[in-house]
Design a protein around this motif. Structure first.
Motif, PDB file in Angstrom:
ATOM      1  N   ALA A 142       0.865  -1.342   0.268  1.00 14.24           N
ATOM      2  CA  ALA A 142      -0.416  -0.073  -0.144  1.00 14.24           C
ATOM      3  C   ALA A 142       0.770   0.730   0.283  1.00 14.24           C
ATOM      4  N   LEU A 179      -6.328   2.003   1.064  1.00 15.35           N
ATOM      5  CA  LEU A 179      -5.386   3.044   0.451  1.00 15.35           C
ATOM      6  C   LEU A 179      -5.964   3.912  -0.832  1.00 15.35           C
ATOM      7  N   LEU A 202       0.814   4.469  -2.487  1.00 15.07           N
ATOM      8  CA  LEU A 202       0.706   5.203  -2.990  1.00 15.07           C
ATOM      9  C   LEU A 202       1.330   6.363  -3.055  1.00 15.07           C
TER      10      LEU A 202
END
Length: 653
Positions: A35, A64, A39
């Motif tokens: 995650a 997320l 990002l």
């Protein structure tokens, strides 16, 4: 612009397999194994679509996507999992950030179709540049509302000509603040209504992202008071404020400022189109002026109101204003026909040389007084300002500001009240009811926040969320092996007037993986009758899809049995007020029996709502009512409780 697809999964073999599938579509493929990495990739490369595993190291895919929703426009998210908890799935779908949930192992054709649809949805979010018309203005701003370049369009209408680059637009526009600006940025293309300090609608606002951190704010002026003022021979709002201030400074006696609001004004003016607005206001002003004392001044204020300065004492002013009320208590000639035009009048009084009072304060107080009358439905009354009104307005403003962002804070939820077949005792449906748990105030009544959402335009976004959450819940129950029952959702009048209603509902059903038969739409008498001509085609299209239409709260609106056969409905819901004192021997009971018989003759299914006692249940059974809804069986409950009730039915009384 290339189509960027970000694939996130912590299993390298899955990443390789998915990359092979999507290479044939010529997407620009980005990958991440966690995650956190996903990002970072999002922030650096701005993908339009994210395909993520639900379970990831450090965070789940839903969390997320919540983080990536801060990007503008936000990427469209699809989650995949083979063993996610169904409650977590529902929470993800309800968050509004997940477009689709796909189970592993996946169907390759379905996966390709859903990703392509996600790209199309993203393109829908990216709006073309705004082109302002003669009542619009476009302002380029950053995420905080700071103006980045000179505005274009009708700048003077919005009093922005003196605003310099680097200054804050929300500080200049009434009703616009940081919460509303953030809402507009994250819901591109959706409009909200901005009101002035008196609660009068002034502008409609909507935004689009030009680039990261740069936005275009489109403002539409709802009422051009200067233009209409010239047509009606009225002074402008600036001039009336100046007149009030002069009166306060020089007069030796008290003065009264009144705010006059016309009931059903929009309905009256809509009958003859846009130009009818000016003609109707001109006519009403002529009627009102004949009851005003010498030296009075009158001005338009908002879309449905007039402001009057009466240079007389309170007692004398009340007599003049009462004359206006009494005059409009009888039908007057409007557009060559007798029409009942009713008014609300609120007023404020100022004593000479009161240093604490100026025109702005007087107008605010008069508007507070009339707003209280309108809220209470006290038409045809004259009401004085009371300081307690200000506290009510402050509370209202606080709630409205909190309403912007309530979805993002996950403060909304749905509860479900079962509908029970009276002959079998089985649950045959449920009504989804919206709840708002405010982060500071706790539960807020729908009777309070739904009207606010209808006024400011949020009802469309909130309404879509309710539809999506209800449809997603049906799908989750189906995955859990629970026998499916249709869920009823209430639509507000503004939603019914939306031309894209059918397409939105189709899209929500498709995205949730539910079926049209899983959904029923409930419309109140008033909203259906007022919009039946313009909305008839949309309602029939929904019915053709297999979506049932119910007339809700029958008996509280127009209450006429004669028009029922004209309505495009399948179900008639009898309001609780008819059920409360029902008995075979009284007039109320005979009326309910007549309604049920007539509805059956027309082919409608009949639901009695608000049933609370076994006695009421017995009477309705005698009358052959089809379905009942009420506390006699169950209050509104959480989805997992309703699931268990469906499994354990039938009910026994």
């Amino acid at each position: 612009m290339s189509q960027k697809l970000l694939i996130i999964d912590d299993e390298p073999a899955v990443l390789r397999s998915l990359k092979r599938i999507f290479r044939k579509k010529n997407y620009e493929i980005l990958t991440a194994g966690s995650a956190e990495e996903g990002l970072q990739t999002c922030q650096a490369h701005k993908p339009q679509v994210i395909l993520s595993d639900f379970i990831l190291p450090g965070a789940n895919g839903s969390e997320l996507l919540q983080s990536t929703s801060q990007l503008v426009p936000a990427p469209v998210g699809i989650l995949m999992s083979g063993h996610a908890d169904l409650n977590l799935v529902l929470a993800a779908l309800n968050s509004g950030q997940v477009f689709k949930f796909i189970t592993k192992p996946w169907d390759e054709e379905e996966l390709l179709d859903q990703v392509q649809t996600a790209f199309e949805l993203y393109n829908h979010r990216v709006l073309p540049p705004f082109s302002p018309n003669e009542r619009e203005c476009v302002v380029c701003v950053d995420e905080r509302g700071t103006m980045l370049e000179p505005p274009r369009g009708q700048v003077d209408l919005f009093q922005l000509s003196a605003l310099a680059c680097g200054e804050s637009v929300p500080g200049r526009l009434p009703g616009l603040n940081e919460q509303k600006l953030a809402h507009l940025a994250h819901h591109p293309g959706n409009s909200i209504t901005l009101s002035n300090d008196f609660g009068e609608p002034q502008y409609r606002a909507c935004m689009r992202a030009r680039s990261q951190g740069v936005y275009e704010l489109l403002l539409t002026h709802l009422v051009d008071n200067e233009t209409f003022g010239q047509e009606r021979d009225l002074i402008s709002q600036c001039q009336v404020q100046e007149a009030i201030n002069q009166r306060l400074e020089k007069a030796e006696t008290s003065s009264v400022v009144a705010c006059i609001e016309v009931a059903r004004f929009r309905e009256l003016s809509r009958q003859s189109g846009f130009m009818a607005y000016s003609r109707l206001m001109t006519l009403l002003c002529k009627h009102i002026k004949q009851f005003l004392p010498h030296g009075s001044v009158i001005s338009a204020s908002g879309a449905e109101q007039l402001v009057v300065l009466l240079p007389v004492s309170e007692g004398a002013a009340i007599k003049h204003l009462q004359g206006v009320v009494e005059h409009f208590a009888r039908p007057v000639e409007v557009f060559d026909k007798a029409t009942l035009v009713q008014v609300y009048i609120g007023y404020a009084i100022a004593h000479p040389r009161d240093a604490a009072v100026d025109a702005q304060v007087m107008l605010q107080r008069a508007s507070s007084a009339v707003h209280t009358l309108v809220e209470g439905g006290n038409v045809g009354q004259v009401h004085a300002y009371d300081p307690r009104f200000d506290r009510d307005i402050a509370n209202r403003d606080r709630l409205e500001n909190s309403l912007f962002g309530a979805l993002e804070r996950n403060e909304f939820s749905l509860v479900y009240q079962p509908k029970v077949d009276l002959s079998t005792g089985k649950i045959v449906g449920a009504e989804a009811l919206l709840r708002w748990r405010h982060h500071e105030l706790g539960l807020v009544s729908p009777a309070v926040f739904i009207p606010l959402a209808e006024e400011n335009g949020l009802i469309h976004i909130i309404g879509d969320w309710v539809l999506a959450a209800a449809c997603a819940q049906v799908r989750v129950w189906r995955l859990q092996g629970v026998p499916s029952v249709p869920i009823s959702v209430n639509l507000a009048a503004p939603q019914l007037r939306n031309d894209s209603l059918v397409n939105r509902i189709k899209s929500i059903i498709h995205e949730s993986g539910s079926l049209p038969e899983d959904l029923k739409i409930e419309l109140t008498e008033t909203s259906l009758i007022q919009n039946v001509q313009s909305s008839y085609a949309q309602i029939e299209e929904l019915r053709a899809l297999g979506i049932g239409i119910a007339l809700d709260d029958f008996g509280t609106g127009y209450s006429s049995l004669g028009y029922l056969h004209q309505l495009p409905i399948d179900v008639l819901k009898i309001d609780k007020c008819f059920i409360d004192e029902i008995s075979p021997g009284n007039r109320r009971g005979r009326l309910v029996k007549h309604i049920i018989n007539m509805a059956h003759d027309m082919g409608f299914e009949v639901i009695a709502e608000g049933v609370e006692s076994p006695y009421q249940l017995d009477v309705l059974h005698q009358y052959e009512c089809d379905i009942v809804q009420g506390y006699v069986y169950s209050p509104p409950v959480a989805p997992d409780i309703l699931r268990d009730m469906i499994r354990e039915q039938p009910f026994e009384m």
